[in-house]
Design an enzyme around this catalytic site. Sequence first.
Site, mmCIF file in Angstrom:
data_model
loop_
_atom_site.group_PDB
_atom_site.id
_atom_site.type_symbol
_atom_site.label_atom_id
_atom_site.label_comp_id
_atom_site.label_asym_id
_atom_site.label_seq_id
_atom_site.Cartn_x
_atom_site.Cartn_y
_atom_site.Cartn_z
ATOM 1 N N ILE A 162 9.560 35.427 46.635
ATOM 2 C CA ILE A 162 8.785 36.629 46.317
ATOM 3 C C ILE A 162 7.529 36.730 47.188
ATOM 4 O O ILE A 162 6.976 37.817 47.364
ATOM 5 C CB ILE A 162 8.409 36.604 44.807
ATOM 6 N N HIS B 195 13.762 22.990 43.801
ATOM 7 C CA HIS B 195 14.245 24.035 44.708
ATOM 8 C C HIS B 195 13.961 23.630 46.136
ATOM 9 O O HIS B 195 12.995 22.929 46.425
ATOM 10 C CB HIS B 195 13.590 25.382 44.397
ATOM 11 N N HIS C 72 13.157 25.132 49.878
ATOM 12 C CA HIS C 72 12.746 26.316 50.637
ATOM 13 C C HIS C 72 13.505 26.299 51.969
ATOM 14 O O HIS C 72 13.495 25.274 52.670
ATOM 15 C CB HIS C 72 11.258 26.264 50.962
HETATM 16 P P1 AMP Z 1 6.818 25.626 45.037
HETATM 17 O O1 AMP Z 1 5.394 25.784 45.474
HETATM 18 O O2 AMP Z 1 7.596 24.710 45.931
HETATM 19 O O3 AMP Z 1 6.927 25.284 43.576
HETATM 20 O O4 AMP Z 1 7.480 27.037 45.291
HETATM 21 C C1 AMP Z 1 7.662 28.000 44.329
HETATM 22 C C2 AMP Z 1 8.041 29.231 45.083
HETATM 23 O O5 AMP Z 1 8.611 30.151 44.173
HETATM 24 C C3 AMP Z 1 6.866 29.947 45.761
HETATM 25 O O6 AMP Z 1 7.115 30.037 47.162
HETATM 26 C C4 AMP Z 1 6.837 31.317 45.081
HETATM 27 O O7 AMP Z 1 6.483 32.346 45.975
HETATM 28 C C5 AMP Z 1 8.267 31.441 44.585
HETATM 29 N N1 AMP Z 1 8.465 32.294 43.437
HETATM 30 C C6 AMP Z 1 7.789 32.304 42.271
HETATM 31 N N2 AMP Z 1 8.296 33.224 41.422
HETATM 32 C C7 AMP Z 1 9.319 33.802 42.068
HETATM 33 C C8 AMP Z 1 10.235 34.836 41.730
HETATM 34 N N3 AMP Z 1 10.197 35.468 40.553
HETATM 35 N N4 AMP Z 1 11.174 35.198 42.642
HETATM 36 C C9 AMP Z 1 11.221 34.588 43.846
HETATM 37 N N5 AMP Z 1 10.381 33.599 44.226
HETATM 38 C C10 AMP Z 1 9.434 33.220 43.351
#
Ligand code: AMP
Length: 119
Positions: free
Chosen positions: A31, A99, A101
């Site tokens: 997002i 997750h 990236h």
């Molecule tokens: P992390 O910092 O590795 O926990 O990454 C979490 C990621 O999830 C971040 O890059 C956010 O931008 C992404 N994120 C959070 N909520 C959403 C959502 N609803 N849809 C897509 N990505 C999201």
Amino acid sequence: MSDTIFAKIISGEIPSEFIYEDEHCVAINDINPQAPVHVLVIPRKPITQLSAAQAEDQALLGHLLLAANTVAKQLGVDEAYRLLINNGEGVGMTVYHLHLHILAGRTMAEAQLAQGLDA
Ligand code: AMP
């Protein structure tokens, strides 16, 4: 039990477009993209973070790497992409559901410059 945003996306409670899915994982566009291509590969199993994974998760972890490569191919970036896993608050982890990236379209140096992190 997991009530993170990713668990809700996987269950369908929060609508989201899966750009890839199989029986073990889904992929969605981030997002808040940090690169021209920024996709998250999320296992359906709610492992909180990599350091919480167990020996029984070995095949799943391998599967996530191969799924990430499949997604990269699907997006036409398999020639050059980066995988990143944040593990823990100290490196900025925000969603406690494991997750990967997938980042493509710019180098680490360019990403650091964009964040003002060039030393
Ligand atoms: P992390 O910092 O590795 O926990 O990454 C979490 C990621 O999830 C971040 O890059 C956010 O931008 C992404 N994120 C959070 N909520 C959403 C959502 N609803 N849809 C897509 N990505 C999201």
